[in-house]
Structures are given as C-alpha cells and as structure tokens.
Design a protein around this motif. Structure first.
Motif, PDB file in Angstrom:
ATOM      1  N   PRO A 117     -13.012  17.986   7.918  1.00  0.00           N
ATOM      2  CA  PRO A 117     -11.914  17.144   7.707  1.00  0.00           C
ATOM      3  C   PRO A 117     -10.701  17.757   7.699  1.00  0.00           C
ATOM      4  O   PRO A 117     -10.399  18.789   7.417  1.00  0.00           O
ATOM      5  CB  PRO A 117     -12.122  16.167   6.332  1.00  0.00           C
ATOM      6  N   MET A 118      -9.546  16.841   8.118  1.00  0.00           N
ATOM      7  CA  MET A 118      -8.125  17.607   7.997  1.00  0.00           C
ATOM      8  C   MET A 118      -7.098  16.377   7.383  1.00  0.00           C
ATOM      9  O   MET A 118      -7.493  15.218   7.786  1.00  0.00           O
ATOM     10  CB  MET A 118      -7.669  18.351   9.386  1.00  0.00           C
ATOM     11  N   LEU A 119      -6.135  16.840   7.114  1.00  0.00           N
ATOM     12  CA  LEU A 119      -5.010  15.788   6.646  1.00  0.00           C
ATOM     13  C   LEU A 119      -3.890  16.340   7.747  1.00  0.00           C
ATOM     14  O   LEU A 119      -3.471  17.410   7.891  1.00  0.00           O
ATOM     15  CB  LEU A 119      -4.525  16.332   5.474  1.00  0.00           C
ATOM     16  N   VAL A 120      -3.476  15.382   8.387  1.00  0.00           N
ATOM     17  CA  VAL A 120      -2.032  15.284   9.273  1.00  0.00           C
ATOM     18  C   VAL A 120      -0.822  14.903   8.603  1.00  0.00           C
ATOM     19  O   VAL A 120      -1.000  13.613   8.361  1.00  0.00           O
ATOM     20  CB  VAL A 120      -2.516  14.700  10.836  1.00  0.00           C
ATOM     21  N   ILE A 121       0.143  15.507   8.601  1.00  0.00           N
ATOM     22  CA  ILE A 121       1.039  15.040   8.051  1.00  0.00           C
ATOM     23  C   ILE A 121       2.124  14.943   9.305  1.00  0.00           C
ATOM     24  O   ILE A 121       2.505  16.066   9.934  1.00  0.00           O
ATOM     25  CB  ILE A 121       2.075  16.199   7.044  1.00  0.00           C
ATOM     26  N   LEU A 122       2.626  13.623   9.605  1.00  0.00           N
ATOM     27  CA  LEU A 122       3.479  13.355  10.648  1.00  0.00           C
ATOM     28  C   LEU A 122       4.932  12.997  10.212  1.00  0.00           C
ATOM     29  O   LEU A 122       5.028  12.174   9.426  1.00  0.00           O
ATOM     30  CB  LEU A 122       2.820  12.193  11.368  1.00  0.00           C
ATOM     31  N   VAL A 123       5.592  14.039  10.310  1.00  0.00           N
ATOM     32  CA  VAL A 123       7.040  13.749  10.031  1.00  0.00           C
ATOM     33  C   VAL A 123       7.807  12.922  11.064  1.00  0.00           C
ATOM     34  O   VAL A 123       7.696  13.334  12.108  1.00  0.00           O
ATOM     35  CB  VAL A 123       7.818  15.285   9.946  1.00  0.00           C
ATOM     36  N   LEU A 124       8.565  12.087  10.440  1.00  0.00           N
ATOM     37  CA  LEU A 124       9.249  11.048  11.688  1.00  0.00           C
ATOM     38  C   LEU A 124      10.622  11.453  11.488  1.00  0.00           C
ATOM     39  O   LEU A 124      11.285  11.838  10.363  1.00  0.00           O
ATOM     40  CB  LEU A 124       8.913   9.594  11.322  1.00  0.00           C
ATOM     41  N   ASN A 125      11.255  11.724  12.819  1.00  0.00           N
ATOM     42  CA  ASN A 125      12.544  11.971  12.931  1.00  0.00           C
ATOM     43  C   ASN A 125      13.560  10.688  12.654  1.00  0.00           C
ATOM     44  O   ASN A 125      14.301  10.090  13.360  1.00  0.00           O
ATOM     45  CB  ASN A 125      12.944  12.543  14.262  1.00  0.00           C
ATOM     46  N   SER A 126      13.721  10.431  11.296  1.00  0.00           N
ATOM     47  CA  SER A 126      14.255   9.146  10.838  1.00  0.00           C
ATOM     48  C   SER A 126      14.583   9.323   9.458  1.00  0.00           C
ATOM     49  O   SER A 126      13.756  10.144   8.724  1.00  0.00           O
ATOM     50  CB  SER A 126      13.432   7.696  11.084  1.00  0.00           C
ATOM     51  N   THR A 127      15.809   8.897   8.949  1.00  0.00           N
ATOM     52  CA  THR A 127      16.069   9.134   7.464  1.00  0.00           C
ATOM     53  C   THR A 127      15.799   7.704   6.718  1.00  0.00           C
ATOM     54  O   THR A 127      16.454   7.548   5.823  1.00  0.00           O
ATOM     55  CB  THR A 127      17.560   9.219   7.398  1.00  0.00           C
ATOM     56  N   LYS A 128      14.992   6.788   7.166  1.00  0.00           N
ATOM     57  CA  LYS A 128      14.762   5.575   6.633  1.00  0.00           C
ATOM     58  C   LYS A 128      13.612   5.913   5.486  1.00  0.00           C
ATOM     59  O   LYS A 128      12.829   6.746   5.631  1.00  0.00           O
ATOM     60  CB  LYS A 128      14.272   4.432   7.627  1.00  0.00           C
ATOM     61  N   TYR A 129      13.804   5.062   4.654  1.00  0.00           N
ATOM     62  CA  TYR A 129      12.614   5.097   3.494  1.00  0.00           C
ATOM     63  C   TYR A 129      11.570   3.981   4.058  1.00  0.00           C
ATOM     64  O   TYR A 129      11.673   2.920   3.883  1.00  0.00           O
ATOM     65  CB  TYR A 129      13.427   4.522   2.090  1.00  0.00           C
TER      66      TYR A 129
END
Length: 536
Positions: free
Chosen positions: A339-351
């Motif tokens: 298993p793995m965790l993927v952290i997907l950072v979105l190019n947005s400043t929205k909450y």
C-alpha cells in the motif's frame, strides 16, 4: 498796472508751453526675459531709453552678475548650474520715476541616467522588469549586441523624441521608469545585451548591461525522484501535483516547491514528526497542459490538467484516480502489492479537500494550497486529508448535525473498522469497553475520555478527546488517532508493536494534551469533502 498783468499772463503761458513740450520718460529692454543653459555664460540685453537708469545690484542672486554696462546695453553673466534644480531671479532696472523687471531663468544640469546598478542579471524566464531612470531631458532608447532578439523596452512616461537641437528649458530632475520585457531563454547558454538611453543634443547617454541566465533545467513529465529514504521502516508516500504546466517544472520552480512544502507539512505534526525515519518519500513529475483546477457546473471552468481534478459541491474534489495511480507507479522501487499514500497537491489556493481511501490500503489525498488562515491553510489540509484520512484512515470528528447518527452510518463505519479503518470513533460511551480504554485513567493521558459527537453527528458516536485535527484541522491528533497512525506505520514496516509499546514511546503525550486544550481554532471551520471509501 494793466501792462504788468499782461506781462504776467504772457509769462505763465510761456511756462505752461515749456512744461507741455517736455518729452515723457521711455524705457524698454530688448527681451522680455532671458534664459541660460546649465553651463552659464554671458548675454547682452539692449536698453532703449531717454533717461538715466541703473541696475539694483542688491537684487542679484549669487549666481548672476553684471559684467558691463553702457547707456544702451548691459551684459549679464550666469555661473554654471551644477545642481539638479532649475533656478530663476529678477534683475531690477531703476529710472528716476520707475522700476523695471527682467526675469532670468537658468536650466538645471542636464541629467539622464539609469538609477541604481548598471549591471543586471535576470532569470531565464519570460518576465517584465521596471527600471528607474533619473532625467530632466527627453530621451531615446536603443538595444545593442543583438539584444533586440530577446529584449524590448518602452518608457512608462511616454517616450518623447530628443530635443533635436532646439533650446528648451530643462526642468528639475525627475524619476521615470522603463519597462523591459525579457523573453524566455530556452538555450543552455547565458546571453548578454546593452540597453542605452541617450539625448544627442546634450551629449548624454547611459548604458545598462543585461545578462540573462541560461535555460533552467526542466523536469520531464513522468520522471520520478526519491525525496527521502526510510532508515527504520518501509512506508511509501508519493507526492505529485496537478494543474502545473511546463513553466512550473523548472528546477527550483513552482512544482518542486509545492511538493517539498507538502512533504514538510506532512511531517510537521506528531506522530509523523517522531516517526519520519520510517517513510520512503517519492515525487513523480506531472505536466498539465493547462494550469489550475476545474470546477463542476460552471461554464468555461474546465481545466485540461493531468489528473482531471475538479472542485465540486462545497469543498468536494474529484479526480481520475486510475491515472493518479498510473503515475505514482512510475516509481520503479514501488511494489504494487504494498500500500501507498499519494498526496496530490492541487495548483489552487482554494480551501477544499477530499481523500480517496481503498480497501487494499492505498489512498489519494487531494490537497489544494489553501491561502486561508491557519489551521485552514495548506498545512492544515495536509494534516487533515493526508495525515488523518489518507494515512491514518481516520474518520471526521466534527459535529454538523445535532441529531443521532443514522444506523446506516454506524453500519458503514463498523464494516470499515473490520479492515482497520476509522478506529478513532466508537459507538459506546462506556469507558471500560471503548476502543481507547487502555489510555483512560493514565496520568499521561488525563485529557482522554469519552466525548460524544463525531462523523457529523452529535449523538450516538464518541471520540477520545475534546478536540483534534479531525475535528477542525488544528495541529494535534488525539491519542486514539496517534495510536492508529503509529500502529499502521509498524504494520506496514513489518515490525511487532503493542499498545504498551505505544504508551511507552508516545511522543510528548502530556505536552500534546496540554497544548490541545488551546487548539480550538478561532477560524470558522467548514467541513471538508467526505472521504470516498472504495472497495477493491
């Protein structure tokens, strides 16, 4: 007597005739005013008069003097003006009956120069630069050394042509600016050019030397890098970004910064800080054709990004999860059975934020780079979505409805708890039976008890402490959440571990409990997207 009166009358008439025949006073100068250049010098002023006259020398300033005086002219001499301000004075001519004024003006020293440094080094990126210019004359511009191929410039005050030999008054020094547009350097060599401003009439010129750095190294789409190697365990985390274009993929650019920032946020909260050595961390480069994140239901809000991330209703986010895993497995060291965790950072400043959790142990945490105040900022989202949902498989603890939790929700959570998920909640308030009974009553866990409310509902569900990250993003995981996280770290690393081991090693538990009491956020909390649970 008669003869005397006739004689007196004749005398008076003669006297009046003499008075009327007297010529009126005339006085005029050959010029109404006089202008000197900054270099000074002498100038002749003609005098046309029928009377005596003098110059009132006490009215002259120190920089102006009289060189020669005759009946019909005067020579005035101005010293050099080496200042950046023009100056003026009045020369007073006096006759027996009047005083006449001649205005004298002198230009400031002609000035034309770039302000500040004369050598500029700019990055390889396309960009506009504002360059200040100190001047009191008009000027023209030119670009030398083939710089016109990648440089252009314009005056922000409106570029007027040089004076072209016409004498004009030079005002006080002023500051303008040039806008210099620099094109992107796509070559692996730096390049140089000269920017010149000049005024031929006054023989003024200044040069700015510009060097543009060579093209920055770009990360290719699909390539991966190891950011951290585990030294104690073998937990795998992959950090990627969505909505980042080619311009963001430069070495040291926006993509790299966002990924590293997410990694540091992930490990900035306990117990991840103390157990960081158990993690392998990788990043895979993902280039999107267009920048940003789309938004469902809004015309014209579609964005062509790599993983199809879109904001939905409220704070919900969706993505093309299979493509996310396809890119994550570009990391050759990863075993698809682990298993793995993927952290997907979105190019947005929205909450906003949503996590996909899978029954096989994988997870995708969607985390925009929120610009809101802490704890609703980017760091708070990473803590809640990636650390809490994505890795700890924790359930939300906030209360949204002042009602009993539905039986369907209870059944759903219990089914996932059989797989080891969402163990930070329980459905009994009995402290002798509750999941975290091992911590209740211990001195180091004095804040631990049975607190009703969680998973959006006020009644029929309990949590271990009054507040925690899974409630309102505060930077604190309660004891049951920490136990779930550490226990999973050990399971994935293949290491034996008991609750007694955890109690012994729990990092700063007393301090963390004390701090948690003040961790109720003053920022209004908005629930994040409900985690998506997927069986496969």
């Amino acid at each position: 007597m008669k003869k005397f009166c006739i004689w007196l009358l004749a005398f008076l008439l003669w006297a009046c005739s003499e008075e009327n025949d007297k010529e009126p006073e005339l006085f005029s100068l050959s010029v109404p005013s006089l202008s000197f250049s900054s270099g000074g010098g002498s100038k002749v002023v003609g005098v046309d008069t029928n009377t005596d006259w003098v110059i009132l020398t006490e009215s002259l300033p120190a920089w102006l003097s009289v060189k020669d005086v005759a009946d019909d002219y005067v020579v005035l001499v101005a010293e050099m003006n080496d200042t950046e301000e023009k100056r003026s004075s009045n020369v007073m001519f006096s006759t027996p009956s009047e005083t006449y004024s001649l205005n004298i003006r002198q230009n400031a020293r002609e000035q034309l120069a770039f302000q500040g440094k004369t050598e500029w080094t700019v990055s390889s990126e396309e960009e506009d630069y504002e360059i200040p210019v100190s001047r009191n004359v008009s000027f023209d511009m030119k670009i030398l050394d083939n710089g016109e191929e990648w440089l252009s410039m314009s005056s922000n005050s409106g570029n007027h042509p040089p004076l072209g030999g016409i004498q004009a008054e030079i005002g006080n020094s002023d500051t303008d600016s040039l806008t210099v547009h620099v094109k992107e350097n796509t070559h692996q060599e730096s390049r140089k050019a000269r920017l010149v401003i000049y005024n031929d009439q006054y023989a003024l010129a200044d040069t700015l030397f510009v060097t543009q750095e060579q093209a920055a190294k770009k990360y290719a789409d699909g390539t991966y890098m190891r950011l951290q190697q585990a030294v104690k365990g073998k937990v795998n985390v992959v950090v990627m970004g969505d909505g980042f274009t080619s311009a963001d993929l430069r070495e040291g650019g926006n993509y790299e910064k966002a990924v590293h920032e997410a990694v540091e946020h992930f490990f900035s909260i306990e117990p991840f800080t103390s157990y960081r050595d158990y993690f392998n961390v990788y990043t895979v480069v993902a280039e999107s054709p267009e920048a940003g994140v789309g938004e469902k239901g809004r015309f014209g809000s579609s964005v062509d990004n790599k993983f199809g991330t879109m904001f939905g209703e409220g704070t919900e986010i969706t993505c093309k999860d299979e493509r996310v895993f396809e890119y994550a497995y570009r990391v050759e060291e990863l075993d698809k059975e682990e298993p793995m965790l993927v952290i997907l950072v979105l190019n947005s400043t929205k909450y906003a934020g949503t996590t996909y959790m899978y029954s096989d142990g994988n997870a995708i945490a969607l985390c925009p780079m929120s610009a809101e105040a802490s704890p609703n900022d980017f760091e708070g989202l990473v803590h809640h979505e990636a650390g809490g949902h994505g890795f700890g498989f924790l359930c939300d603890e906030y209360v949204y409805y002042q009602t009993q939790i539905p039986k369907s929700r209870v059944q759903e959570i219990k089914e996932w708890q059989l797989l080891g998920y969402q163990t930070n909640l329980d459905f009994t308030g009995n402290e002798e039976e509750i999941r975290w009974k091992d911590f209740i009553g211990l001195d180091k866990y004095e804040a631990v008890g049975a607190y009703e409310g969680g998973f959006e509902y006020q009644f029929g569900v309990w949590r271990s402490e009054a507040n925690s990250c899974m409630n309102d993003n505060v930077p604190y995981f309660n004891v049951q959440s920490r136990w779930a996280i550490v226990n999973r770290i050990m399971e994935l690393s293949g290491l034996p571990y008991t609750v007694e081991d955890f109690i012994r090693d729990d990092p700063g538990s007393v301090r963390l409990q004390q701090e948690s009491r003040g961790h109720f956020s003053s920022t209004p909390f908005r629930p994040l997207g409900t985690p998506v649970l997927i069986r496969r």
